[in-house]
Design a protein around this motif. Structure first.
Motif, PDB file in Angstrom:
ATOM      1  N   LEU A   1       0.832  -1.196   0.000  1.00 60.61           N
ATOM      2  CA  LEU A   1       0.000   0.000   0.000  1.00 60.61           C
ATOM      3  C   LEU A   1       0.868   1.249   0.000  1.00 60.61           C
ATOM      4  N   ASN A   2       0.465   2.226  -0.782  1.00 53.03           N
ATOM      5  CA  ASN A   2       1.061   3.567  -0.754  1.00 53.03           C
ATOM      6  C   ASN A   2       0.162   4.392   0.154  1.00 53.03           C
ATOM      7  N   LEU A   3       0.727   4.836   1.268  1.00 53.13           N
ATOM      8  CA  LEU A   3      -0.037   5.576   2.261  1.00 53.13           C
ATOM      9  C   LEU A   3       0.380   7.038   2.246  1.00 53.13           C
ATOM     10  N   SER A   4      -0.576   7.932   2.471  1.00 52.92           N
ATOM     11  CA  SER A   4      -0.229   9.356   2.552  1.00 52.92           C
ATOM     12  C   SER A   4      -1.063  10.041   3.625  1.00 52.92           C
ATOM     13  N   VAL A   5      -0.450  11.069   4.212  1.00 53.70           N
ATOM     14  CA  VAL A   5      -1.091  11.898   5.231  1.00 53.70           C
ATOM     15  C   VAL A   5      -0.942  13.337   4.775  1.00 53.70           C
ATOM     16  N   SER A   6      -2.057  14.057   4.686  1.00 56.45           N
ATOM     17  CA  SER A   6      -1.982  15.471   4.312  1.00 56.45           C
ATOM     18  C   SER A   6      -2.798  16.299   5.297  1.00 56.45           C
ATOM     19  N   ASN A   7      -2.204  17.405   5.717  1.00 62.31           N
ATOM     20  CA  ASN A   7      -2.854  18.341   6.628  1.00 62.31           C
ATOM     21  C   ASN A   7      -3.558  19.381   5.776  1.00 62.31           C
ATOM     22  N   ASP A   8      -4.870  19.382   5.829  1.00 60.82           N
ATOM     23  CA  ASP A   8      -5.673  20.191   4.922  1.00 60.82           C
ATOM     24  C   ASP A   8      -5.462  21.696   5.042  1.00 60.82           C
ATOM     25  N   ASN A   9      -5.308  22.224   6.236  1.00 64.59           N
ATOM     26  CA  ASN A   9      -5.225  23.680   6.334  1.00 64.59           C
ATOM     27  C   ASN A   9      -3.861  24.158   6.827  1.00 64.59           C
ATOM     28  N   ARG A  10      -2.804  23.460   6.475  1.00 64.54           N
ATOM     29  CA  ARG A  10      -1.467  23.895   6.874  1.00 64.54           C
ATOM     30  C   ARG A  10      -0.566  24.180   5.676  1.00 64.54           C
ATOM     31  N   GLY A  11      -0.979  23.868   4.488  1.00 62.03           N
ATOM     32  CA  GLY A  11      -0.182  24.140   3.302  1.00 62.03           C
ATOM     33  C   GLY A  11       1.060  23.276   3.170  1.00 62.03           C
ATOM     34  N   GLU A  12       1.139  22.178   3.920  1.00 60.59           N
ATOM     35  CA  GLU A  12       2.295  21.280   3.839  1.00 60.59           C
ATOM     36  C   GLU A  12       2.095  20.269   2.716  1.00 60.59           C
ATOM     37  N   LEU A  13       3.212  19.761   2.218  1.00 55.91           N
ATOM     38  CA  LEU A  13       3.149  18.669   1.250  1.00 55.91           C
ATOM     39  C   LEU A  13       2.751  17.389   1.972  1.00 55.91           C
ATOM     40  N   PRO A  14       2.011  16.506   1.316  1.00 57.05           N
ATOM     41  CA  PRO A  14       1.642  15.240   1.961  1.00 57.05           C
ATOM     42  C   PRO A  14       2.890  14.405   2.282  1.00 57.05           C
ATOM     43  N   ARG A  15       2.832  13.680   3.393  1.00 56.76           N
ATOM     44  CA  ARG A  15       3.872  12.707   3.730  1.00 56.76           C
ATOM     45  C   ARG A  15       3.425  11.367   3.163  1.00 56.76           C
ATOM     46  N   THR A  16       4.353  10.615   2.606  1.00 57.81           N
ATOM     47  CA  THR A  16       4.004   9.326   2.014  1.00 57.81           C
ATOM     48  C   THR A  16       5.017   8.251   2.405  1.00 57.81           C
ATOM     49  N   VAL A  17       4.531   7.025   2.492  1.00 57.85           N
ATOM     50  CA  VAL A  17       5.372   5.849   2.717  1.00 57.85           C
ATOM     51  C   VAL A  17       4.781   4.681   1.938  1.00 57.85           C
ATOM     52  N   VAL A  18       5.576   3.633   1.826  1.00 59.03           N
ATOM     53  CA  VAL A  18       5.113   2.382   1.245  1.00 59.03           C
ATOM     54  C   VAL A  18       5.087   1.347   2.359  1.00 59.03           C
ATOM     55  N   LEU A  19       3.981   0.652   2.478  1.00 59.74           N
ATOM     56  CA  LEU A  19       3.832  -0.415   3.463  1.00 59.74           C
ATOM     57  C   LEU A  19       3.655  -1.725   2.728  1.00 59.74           C
ATOM     58  N   SER A  20       4.524  -2.666   2.998  1.00 58.44           N
ATOM     59  CA  SER A  20       4.410  -4.015   2.436  1.00 58.44           C
ATOM     60  C   SER A  20       4.121  -4.990   3.566  1.00 58.44           C
ATOM     61  N   CYS A  21       3.194  -5.878   3.324  1.00 57.17           N
ATOM     62  CA  CYS A  21       2.878  -6.946   4.277  1.00 57.17           C
ATOM     63  C   CYS A  21       2.916  -8.260   3.497  1.00 57.17           C
ATOM     64  N   HIS A  22       3.236  -9.330   4.180  1.00 59.62           N
ATOM     65  CA  HIS A  22       3.305 -10.655   3.545  1.00 59.62           C
ATOM     66  C   HIS A  22       4.334 -10.692   2.433  1.00 59.62           C
ATOM     67  N   PRO A  23       5.586 -10.445   2.640  1.00 55.94           N
ATOM     68  CA  PRO A  23       6.315 -10.200   3.886  1.00 55.94           C
ATOM     69  C   PRO A  23       6.283  -8.725   4.281  1.00 55.94           C
ATOM     70  N   VAL A  24       6.560  -8.486   5.560  1.00 52.77           N
ATOM     71  CA  VAL A  24       6.539  -7.136   6.128  1.00 52.77           C
ATOM     72  C   VAL A  24       7.753  -6.360   5.648  1.00 52.77           C
ATOM     73  N   GLY A  25       7.527  -5.116   5.236  1.00 57.03           N
ATOM     74  CA  GLY A  25       8.634  -4.270   4.789  1.00 57.03           C
ATOM     75  C   GLY A  25       8.147  -2.936   4.283  1.00 57.03           C
ATOM     76  N   GLY A  26       8.926  -2.327   3.411  1.00 54.58           N
ATOM     77  CA  GLY A  26       8.600  -1.016   2.876  1.00 54.58           C
ATOM     78  C   GLY A  26       9.288   0.072   3.677  1.00 54.58           C
ATOM     79  N   SER A  27       8.887   1.315   3.439  1.00 52.04           N
ATOM     80  CA  SER A  27       9.514   2.454   4.112  1.00 52.04           C
ATOM     81  C   SER A  27       8.747   2.896   5.358  1.00 52.04           C
ATOM     82  N   HIS A  28       7.721   2.166   5.741  1.00 52.25           N
ATOM     83  CA  HIS A  28       6.918   2.494   6.917  1.00 52.25           C
ATOM     84  C   HIS A  28       7.730   2.210   8.182  1.00 52.25           C
ATOM     85  N   PRO A  29       7.821   3.181   9.122  1.00 52.02           N
ATOM     86  CA  PRO A  29       8.636   2.977  10.326  1.00 52.02           C
ATOM     87  C   PRO A  29       8.059   1.971  11.324  1.00 52.02           C
TER      88      PRO A  29
END
Length: 136
Positions: free
Chosen positions: A40-68
């Motif tokens: 999954l490509n996940l993203s978080v965006s703050n609607d009223n702060r003007g910031e760029l969305p943060r994104t990570v990749v989450l892999s499961c089965h097997p577990v991995g990706g850039s998700h902390p």
């Protein structure tokens, strides 16, 4: 002797054509090793702060990706069989301050397409609802 060479070439050509015809059939007959693969490509965006969305990749089965917190996030998603809309609001004492945050996910869970987007009233409510899935 010419007939023997000709017969040999005919058999070689027939075997080559038969092998070529079987390759796609054999490839599709193999079991799909990636049936349980989830990414999954996940993203978080703050609607009223003007910031760029943060994104990570989450892999499961097997577990991995850039998700902390990939292992915890995968465990949370496994509990709802990859259906992010089934995540319910957890117990948290959140303020009533309106600072909208949008969580979104695109990708695949065990071979099934996943599309999710939800705007929460603030980060506290969002985190209480999604656990470690969007904690990055």
């Amino acid at each position: 002797m010419v007939a023997t060479r000709l017969t040999g070439r005919i058999f070689l050509a027939a075997a080559t054509l038969a092998g070529t015809a079987l390759v796609p059939a054999l490839a599709s007959a193999e079991p799909d090793a990636d049936v349980n693969w989830s990414r999954l490509n996940l993203s978080v965006s703050n609607d009223n702060r003007g910031e760029l969305p943060r994104t990570v990749v989450l892999s499961c089965h097997p577990v991995g990706g850039s998700h902390p917190h990939a292992a915890s996030a995968c465990q949370t998603l496994s509990a709802v069989d990859g259906d992010l809309s089934a995540l319910s609001e957890g117990q948290a004492m959140c303020t009533l301050i309106h600072q909208p945050v949008t969580y979104s996910a695109r990708g695949y869970w065990q071979g099934r397409p996943v599309t999710f987007e939800k705007t929460y009233s603030n980060k506290c409510v969002a985190e209480a609802s999604t656990g470690k899935v969007f904690a990055f």
